[in-house]
Design a protein around this motif. Structure first.
Motif: not given
Length: 81
Positions: A6-7, A9-11, A13, A35, A37, A42, A44
Motif C-alpha cells: 500500500r505504501k 502504490t500510494y507513494s 501514485d 497512505p 486514509d 486509499y 492501492g
C-alpha cells in the motif's frame, strides 16, 4: 492487505521520492510516505506482480512496468482490497 505494498502504490501514485521494489507480497521501500486514509481508505493498485521504481524530486519516475494503465483493461492488473 500488505501495508508495504500500500505504501509503494500510494507513494508512486503521488510521485513521492523514493526507491520501491516489490515481488508478489514482498516489498522494499526507501523513502515514500504512509497512505493517508482520510477522508477515505486509499485503495492501492499495483499493475504488476513484481517490479522496481525510482521516483526523484521534480516528479521524475522510472519504473520497470511497461503495461497498460487503462482501468478498463484487466490484463496484468493486481488490485489490493
Amino acid at each position: 492487505m500488505n501495508p508495504t505494498l500500500r505504501k509503494i502504490t500510494y507513494s508512486m501514485d503521488l510521485l513521492i521520492p523514493g526507491f520501491y521494489l516489490w515481488w508478489g507480497s514482498w516489498g522494499l521501500v526507501l523513502g515514500g510516505e504512509e497512505p493517508d486514509d482520510e477522508p477515505y481508505r486509499y485503495p492501492g493498485t499495483l499493475h504488476s506482480q513484481f517490479g522496481i521504481a525510482i521516483v526523484l524530486p521534480g516528479y521524475q519516475i522510472w519504473t520497470s512496468y511497461k503495461g497498460n494503465y487503462d482501468p478498463n483493461s484487466s490484463s496484468g492488473i493486481v488490485e489490493f482490497t
